[in-house]
Design an enzyme around this catalytic site. Structure first.
Site, PDB file in Angstrom:
ATOM      1  N   ILE A   1      -0.690  -1.584   7.832  1.00  0.00           N
ATOM      2  CA  ILE A   1      -2.039  -0.860   8.478  1.00  0.00           C
ATOM      3  C   ILE A   1      -3.255  -1.262   8.408  1.00  0.00           C
ATOM      4  O   ILE A   1      -3.164  -0.640   7.246  1.00  0.00           O
ATOM      5  CB  ILE A   1      -1.556  -0.175   9.804  1.00  0.00           C
ATOM      6  CG1 ILE A   1       0.224  -0.100   9.993  1.00  0.00           C
ATOM      7  CG2 ILE A   1      -2.781  -0.131  10.388  1.00  0.00           C
ATOM      8  CD1 ILE A   1       0.372   0.887  11.506  1.00  0.00           C
ATOM      9  N   ASP A   2      -4.415  -1.631   8.056  1.00  0.00           N
ATOM     10  CA  ASP A   2      -5.291  -1.697   7.509  1.00  0.00           C
ATOM     11  C   ASP A   2      -5.859  -1.446   8.682  1.00  0.00           C
ATOM     12  O   ASP A   2      -6.360  -2.764   9.714  1.00  0.00           O
ATOM     13  CB  ASP A   2      -5.444  -3.771   6.905  1.00  0.00           C
ATOM     14  CG  ASP A   2      -7.323  -3.032   5.970  1.00  0.00           C
ATOM     15  OD1 ASP A   2      -7.338  -2.049   5.647  1.00  0.00           O
ATOM     16  OD2 ASP A   2      -7.730  -3.859   5.887  1.00  0.00           O
TER      17      ASP A   2
ATOM     18  N   ASP B   1      -6.112  -4.592   0.626  1.00  0.00           N
ATOM     19  CA  ASP B   1      -6.648  -4.336   1.691  1.00  0.00           C
ATOM     20  C   ASP B   1      -7.530  -5.759   1.945  1.00  0.00           C
ATOM     21  O   ASP B   1      -7.703  -6.421   3.019  1.00  0.00           O
ATOM     22  CB  ASP B   1      -8.073  -4.048   1.594  1.00  0.00           C
ATOM     23  CG  ASP B   1      -7.757  -2.190   1.036  1.00  0.00           C
ATOM     24  OD1 ASP B   1      -7.175  -1.241   2.260  1.00  0.00           O
ATOM     25  OD2 ASP B   1      -7.914  -1.435   1.231  1.00  0.00           O
TER      26      ASP B   1
ATOM     27  N   ASP C   1      -0.413  -5.320   3.503  1.00  0.00           N
ATOM     28  CA  ASP C   1      -1.025  -4.217   3.773  1.00  0.00           C
ATOM     29  C   ASP C   1      -0.198  -4.005   4.661  1.00  0.00           C
ATOM     30  O   ASP C   1      -0.841  -4.500   5.924  1.00  0.00           O
ATOM     31  CB  ASP C   1      -2.918  -3.975   3.927  1.00  0.00           C
ATOM     32  CG  ASP C   1      -2.688  -2.699   4.360  1.00  0.00           C
ATOM     33  OD1 ASP C   1      -2.672  -1.914   5.129  1.00  0.00           O
ATOM     34  OD2 ASP C   1      -4.132  -2.208   3.918  1.00  0.00           O
TER      35      ASP C   1
ATOM     36  N   THR D   1      -5.704   2.265   9.204  1.00  0.00           N
ATOM     37  CA  THR D   1      -4.894   3.229   9.845  1.00  0.00           C
ATOM     38  C   THR D   1      -5.822   4.076  10.653  1.00  0.00           C
ATOM     39  O   THR D   1      -5.227   4.157  11.839  1.00  0.00           O
ATOM     40  CB  THR D   1      -4.039   3.688   8.278  1.00  0.00           C
ATOM     41  OG1 THR D   1      -3.850   2.706   7.972  1.00  0.00           O
ATOM     42  CG2 THR D   1      -3.037   4.699   9.238  1.00  0.00           C
TER      43      THR D   1
ATOM     44  N   GLU E   1       0.753  -1.488  -0.195  1.00  0.00           N
ATOM     45  CA  GLU E   1       0.069  -0.329  -0.210  1.00  0.00           C
ATOM     46  C   GLU E   1       1.037   1.459  -0.035  1.00  0.00           C
ATOM     47  O   GLU E   1       0.893   2.065  -0.897  1.00  0.00           O
ATOM     48  CB  GLU E   1      -1.372   0.009   1.101  1.00  0.00           C
ATOM     49  CG  GLU E   1      -2.013   1.751   0.880  1.00  0.00           C
ATOM     50  CD  GLU E   1      -2.705   1.326   2.261  1.00  0.00           C
ATOM     51  OE1 GLU E   1      -3.236   0.499   3.344  1.00  0.00           O
ATOM     52  OE2 GLU E   1      -3.852   2.321   2.815  1.00  0.00           O
TER      53      GLU E   1
END
Ligand code: IPD
Ligand code: CA
Length: 272
Positions: free
Chosen positions: A90-91, A218, A88, A93, A68
Site C-alpha cells: 500500500i503506497d 516506493d 509496496d 498508507t 516494504e
C-alpha cells in the site's frame, strides 16, 4: 525468462491485492507507527504484502523479494543481479488511513538491477498503470505518454513532505518548494503516494515529481512506467538514478529536469 508472463502476473496480483485493500478502505483501521510518528502501517499493509509475496513465490520460487513490510520486520533490503520483485503493498498508507483516494499497490520486477516490469494500481480510482521494458506504458490497457511541456514556468510539479518529521529535512523541503514556486512553476502538488506521483508524470497530468526520503519499493515500479511513457528519471540533483539512493526526480523531459535540479535542496540520507 518470459517477461510477458512476469508482466501478466504482476497485473493480476496487483488487481487482487488492490481489491483486498479496498475492502478495508472505508473501515476504521488499526494504525501503528514505524520510523516516525507519521510513518504509518496498518494490518492491511501486512496482509496484502503477505498475499503478494506468497502468490509470486509460489509461481517463481527462485526469485528474490524486497517488500516494504518484510523489511520493516527485519528482512534484508539488498538488491542483487537475481530476478527480484520489489513490492509496496500500500503506497500512500496515510492516504489509506484517512480515506484520501490516492492509494496504490506497487509491484516491480528487476533483473540485473535493471527495471523489467512495473505495475502500480490505484485501488480507489481503479486505474492500472503498467509498463514492460521496451513495450511502452499503459493505463487500464490504453497507451499513456508524458506531457510535452518542457518549461518550468508552465509546469505542475509534485513535491512531498513524506513521513520524516526531522526539522532540518523539512526546512530543506520547504526551501525546495519555495524555490520552485518563486521561479513561477504553474503549480505545486502533493499527492501522498510516490508510486502514483510517478504515474501522474507518466500520464501527463503533472510535468515532474521530486522527493528525497523515498525507499526503493516506493519508486521501483513507477520508474519503469515513467521511462516507458517517454519521461526521464534522475537523482534529485540531476545525476544517474539509483532506486536504492533515497531520492528521485521524474520529469517529462531532460530539459525540464535540468531546470528543476538547481532549485532542489540536497538532503543526505543513508541508502536502502
Ligand atoms: C510514502 C508515500 C509518500 C512519500 C513517502 C513514502 P508509504 O510511502 O509514498 O507519498 O512521500 O516518502 O514513504 O509509507 O505510504 O508506503
Ligand atoms: Ca510506500
Amino acid at each position: 525468462m518470459d517477461l510477458q508472463d512476469v508482466y501478466d502476473s504482476a497485473i493480476e496480483v496487483a488487481r487482487i491485492a488492490g481489491k483486498m485493500a479496498y475492502e478495508a478502505f472505508h473501515r476504521d483501521k488499526v494504525v501503528e507507527t514505524k520510523e516516525s510518528s507519521c510513518d504509518l502501517v496498518t494490518e492491511t499493509d501486512k496482509q496484502v504484502e503477505n498475499y503478494i509475496i506468497s502468490t509470486l513465490k509460489g509461481k517463481y520460487p527462485t526469485h528474490k523479494f524486497i517488500g516494504e513490510e518484510s523489511v520493516a520486520s527485519g528482512d534484508k533490503c539488498h538488491l542483487t543481479d537475481d530476478p527480484t520483485w520489489i513490492i509496496d503493498p500500500i503506497d500512500g498508507t496515510t492516504n489509506f488511513v484517512h480515506r484520501y483516494p490516492f492509494v496504490g499497490v506497487s509491484i516491480a520486477h528487476y533483473i540485473n538491477k535493471k527495471a523489467a516490469v512495473g505495475v502500480v494500481y490505484n485501488l480507489v480510482l481503479d486505474q492500472m498503470f503498467a509498463a514492460k521494458k521496451g513495450g511502452g506504458a499503459t493505463m487500464n490497457g490504453k497507451p499513456i505518454s508524458v506531457s510535452l511541456c518542457k518549461d518550468l514556468k508552465s509546469s505542475v510539479i509534485i513535491v512531498e513532505f513524506g513521513s520524516t518529521r526531522d526539522p532540518e529535512q523539512l526546512r530543506k523541503k520547504v526551501e525546495t518548494m519555495y524555490n520552485l514556486a518563486v521561479n513561477h512553476a504553474h503549480g505545486l502538488r502533493s499527492v501522498g503516494s510516490a508510486a502514483l506521483d510517478m504515474c501522474n508524470v507518466a500520464c501527463g497530468s503533472s510535468e515532474a515529481y521530486v522527493e528525497y526520503g523515498v525507499h526503493c519499493w516506493d519508486i521501483a515500479a513507477g520508474a519503469v512506467i515513467v521511462e516507458e511513457a517517454g519521461g526521464v528519471v534522475f537523482s534529485p540533483q540531476g545525476g544517474p538514478f539509483n532506486i536504492m539512493k533515497r531520492g528521485v526526480l521524474a520529469a517529462s523531459s531532460s530539459e525540464l529536469a535540468m531546470q528543476i535540479t538547481p532549485h532542489v535542496k540536497h538532503i543526505d540520507l543513508q541508502s536502502d
